[in-house]
Design a protein around this motif. Sequence first.
Motif, PDB file in Angstrom:
ATOM      1  N   GLY A 170      -4.640  -6.258  -3.915  1.00 17.27           N
ATOM      2  CA  GLY A 170      -4.915  -5.180  -4.852  1.00 17.27           C
ATOM      3  C   GLY A 170      -5.546  -3.940  -4.266  1.00 17.27           C
ATOM      4  N   VAL A 171      -5.526  -3.798  -2.934  1.00 18.27           N
ATOM      5  CA  VAL A 171      -6.119  -2.635  -2.269  1.00 18.27           C
ATOM      6  C   VAL A 171      -5.037  -1.576  -2.052  1.00 18.27           C
ATOM      7  CG1 VAL A 171      -7.344  -1.820  -0.211  1.00 18.27           C
ATOM      8  CG2 VAL A 171      -7.808  -4.107  -1.128  1.00 18.27           C
ATOM      9  N   ALA A 172      -5.354  -0.328  -2.377  1.00 22.19           N
ATOM     10  CA  ALA A 172      -4.412   0.775  -2.159  1.00 22.19           C
ATOM     11  C   ALA A 172      -4.297   1.046  -0.660  1.00 22.19           C
ATOM     12  CB  ALA A 172      -4.883   2.022  -2.888  1.00 22.19           C
ATOM     13  N   VAL A 173      -3.065   1.114  -0.170  1.00 15.95           N
ATOM     14  CA  VAL A 173      -2.818   1.281   1.267  1.00 15.95           C
ATOM     15  C   VAL A 173      -1.709   2.291   1.488  1.00 15.95           C
ATOM     16  CG1 VAL A 173      -2.027   0.143   3.389  1.00 15.95           C
ATOM     17  CG2 VAL A 173      -3.504  -1.094   1.812  1.00 15.95           C
ATOM     18  N   ARG A 174      -1.919   3.190   2.452  1.00 21.42           N
ATOM     19  CA  ARG A 174      -0.808   3.970   3.003  1.00 21.42           C
ATOM     20  C   ARG A 174      -0.529   3.429   4.392  1.00 21.42           C
ATOM     21  NH1 ARG A 174       0.971   8.040   6.227  1.00 21.42           N
ATOM     22  NH2 ARG A 174      -1.064   8.538   7.104  1.00 21.42           N
ATOM     23  N   TYR A 175       0.664   2.878   4.567  1.00 20.68           N
ATOM     24  CA  TYR A 175       1.054   2.307   5.854  1.00 20.68           C
ATOM     25  C   TYR A 175       2.072   3.229   6.514  1.00 20.68           C
ATOM     26  CZ  TYR A 175       3.372  -0.672   9.276  1.00 20.68           C
ATOM     27  OH  TYR A 175       3.926  -1.171  10.438  1.00 20.68           O
ATOM     28  N   GLU A 176       1.845   3.527   7.787  1.00 26.06           N
ATOM     29  CA  GLU A 176       2.783   4.362   8.526  1.00 26.06           C
ATOM     30  C   GLU A 176       3.006   3.779   9.909  1.00 26.06           C
ATOM     31  OE1 GLU A 176       3.799   9.043   9.482  1.00 26.06           O
ATOM     32  OE2 GLU A 176       1.868   8.516   8.601  1.00 26.06           O
TER      33      GLU A 176
END
Length: 315
Positions: free
Chosen positions: A270-276
């Motif tokens: 449930g953690v907001a993540v931006r993955y790049e």
Amino acid sequence: MEAPEIHPQARAVLDRQERLRLYPLRKHGVRRLRLLMRVTDWFQNRNPPAVGATEDRTVPGPAGSLPVRIYRPDGTGPFPTVVFFHGGGFVFGGLESHDLLCRHLVRESGCVVVAVDYRLAPEHPFPAAVEDAYAATEWAAAHPGALDSTGQLAVVGDSAGGALAAVVSLMAAERDGPAVDYQVLVYPGVGLDEDHPSAQAHTGIVLHEEDLEWFRECYYGSDVHLRNPYADPINAGDLGGVAPATVVTAGFDPLRDGGKAYAERLVADGVAVRYENYEDMIHGFATNLGADGIDRAHEAVAHIADDLRDAFDSP
């Protein structure tokens, strides 16, 4: 997950590393390698960009005074705070090795950056680095006036430092510790599995198999620590309370799939993540910010700075 080939600028970095004949690292010994790396640090960090001000000082640590370097942006504060943990396999690195990266991060983000010179293995094995990283974060959170800080706080690290940033975020959540608003994990040393496709295909590019094993031996000392979530937070039972995150990986990095797996665990909890994932890049690319460095390193720092600004601007 990786491009057809390594970017030419990253390939040039690899060629320079090969000419130094450092690998495998184990054969040189810690003392000699640290001396050699001081020379490469000087070369890499020459002609650094200006920031508003820098200050070398110490803060209280679990084993005594803990050195930090504070980078302040131009302009009038207060500013959000970033606590930064350097990479180097928990064995190398320090305030000089990542000076250039910290300066660019300050300029791009407009944050005060507190770089932490945590204790290194093998002289100080796990959990020394973790204890220092957490203590520095507690100090930064408790002393906004000393930093001209808004009180907003993020933790950022690359490689081993990325693991420390993740662990500090976990500890803060579990211990009701300092309020960490955001975490940035740049090709973090978490969740590494020798059966991962990235480990199978790319071990030997920057990170060699025997060197990864040597780093583990130096840092953990005993395999009994390997399942400890404060050694590798992918072992945590629940990550749901940790700060939102940016997770950056590199296509030709053996650590890539571990970082991706950790990003997926964060999302699942449930953690907001931006993955790049920078598909044509190698481990360590983000520190190559000099004149003969890698353009995508500047791109990565700019994107990280955007994420920090977005996090700090959020209600």
